[in-house]
Design a protein around this motif. Sequence first.
Motif: not given
Length: 658
Positions: A331-355
């Motif tokens: 299920l997980a072929s990538t190893a690492g941490a996924r992170l995202m910076l965004h505004e307060q009180r906004t939902y983190p769409f980390i799959r689309e906008e994360g690194i």
Amino acid sequence: MWLRGLYWSVFPRSERDRVAMRVKRCLLKGLHRLQKGPGYTYRELLVWYCNNTNTHGPKRIICEGPKKKAVWFLLTLLFAALVCWQWGVFIRTYLSWEVSVSLSIGFKTMDFPAVTICNASPFQYSKVKHLLKDLDELMEVILERILAPEPGPANATSSLNLTIWNHTPLVLIDERDPHHPVVLDLFGNNSNDSESDSPAPGRTCNAQECKVAMRLCSLNGTVCSFRNFTSATQAVTEWYVLQATSIFSQVPRRELVAMGYPAERMILACLFGAEPCSHRNFTSIFHPYYGNCFIFNWGMTEKALPSANPGTEFGLKLVLDIGQEDYVPFLASTAGARLMLHEQRTYPFIREEGIYAMTGTETSIGVLVDKLQRMGEPYSPCTVNGSDVAVQNLYSTYNTTYSIQACLHSCFQDHMIHNCSCGHYLYPLPPGERYCNNQDFPDWAHCYLDLRMSVALRETCISMCKESCNDTQYKMTISMADWPSEASEDWILHVLSQERDQSPTITVNRNGIVKLNIYFQEFNYRTIEESAANNIVWLLSNLGGQFGFWMGGSVLCLIEFGEIIIDFVWITIIKLVAFFRGLRQRRAQAPYDSPPPTVAELVEAHANFGFQPEAATGTEDHPHEQTPPIPGTPPPNYDSLRLQPLDTVESDSEGDAV
């Protein structure tokens, strides 16, 4: 009703009478004006306008000789057409609602962004292994068949649970003959296939000759299609994700959270500026694709934290342990941490906008802030809070602000429920709906992949959703270095193991730890702001400039032209009223063929009862036609009847009224 009562109570009777007389006099004047007809003709009105207007051209048409009059008429007509054309261009440009973008740079202390971190693996394999047992066994056999496609013994698959396989099987497509490709079942036991679908004895092919594809069927297997892949890795990964999605969608959310990585195991160290922090300073949410995610400085229940100064020393420092040894293998072929910076009180769409941040490294992220301010309708199709968007925001349960990603995902889920009768596991559900799975919705995979590949659906959702009018974007500059170094690896890993597990031995390893430094590069921020490219001042100045350049006119000239248009309309109305009035009078006189009797005949008929007026010519032809009745009262015995003109009667009546 109460206004009329107020009027009668405020104004005395004498005042009311005077008002009534004035109204009556105005109405009488208007009636007499209609009876008299227009005081001038169209030609007279046009000549008067040309003599008195401030526009240059029309005067020369009246004053010059015949030849110059024609030349000036053509020039005036040409320039008037040019003015109208230019006005049309400017008005059309103004109504296009174009915007201009301005960039300004400011400097101030800013709030630190919200930081969301997730693990690349959504679950710990040791906790979900019992759910994925049948799927993993089947996956191992599939990989063996792909790597060695020769038919194996019949009892090789007897111990497998093929219920999963029968819903969405993988096949090999032999393309050695492009005109007649052959579909080969990996297990060779599908009774629903045609003869061409079953593998011929001894038929084998290597990876270059055969391509792995996914067979998707609906309507109880009567309608099937193939989803081709260029690599077997892509095929088996997507197939496994589809089957795992079906399994996890039937597990309660609280159990899924317990199967993910907890914050106290993942977050080893935290420091914000000079203040220490821990996993308790993070807000936990469950993301269906990445499992448990943790948000720092989200601002939901507490005030957003400001950054004291730019630079590494005043940012957020984290040390994470992703526990790579407990990843779900397929299920997980990538190893690492996924992170995202965004505004307060906004939902983190980390799959689309994360690194991703790689393990065994120290990742430094310098942040610059861009603030976008759009004008809104009619200039930009944006929304302030999403209330004017025709899509139900399924992420409103998180109490977050509107974003276009939330709208797009909600739109897709709405179409998924409408077309497939169930919702996808990756997106929130509306009340009363269910997630898709193989048992209750056997055709869901075929329906889902059709919608995901649909260009029309994407365009529909994009047209329905709007950008946010005010948005903040964080531009990141990323740099990496090995961490820990070979010289410091031993003592750093010992310290981290002791702090987390109170173990004298090393329980963390280099392949599982990630160090993050997130900070503002500088306090300068850019504001990208929209403004109207063509405002009303621009429009009026251009309209007036063109009119003055081609015709030598001004706003007063336009008022004069409007005045003559009103006069033309008024003359036309008077002529139409007079025409219909005369037509009605002619229709009323039509039944009488002979002229009316004279005064002498009426007097004689009253004095002599035996007198009859002479019949008009043609009465013999109409013997039954009745003659006009003779009045019973004689006319007044005047020496002569003096008929006064209408103007004299009007003036007398007005004098009496005064």
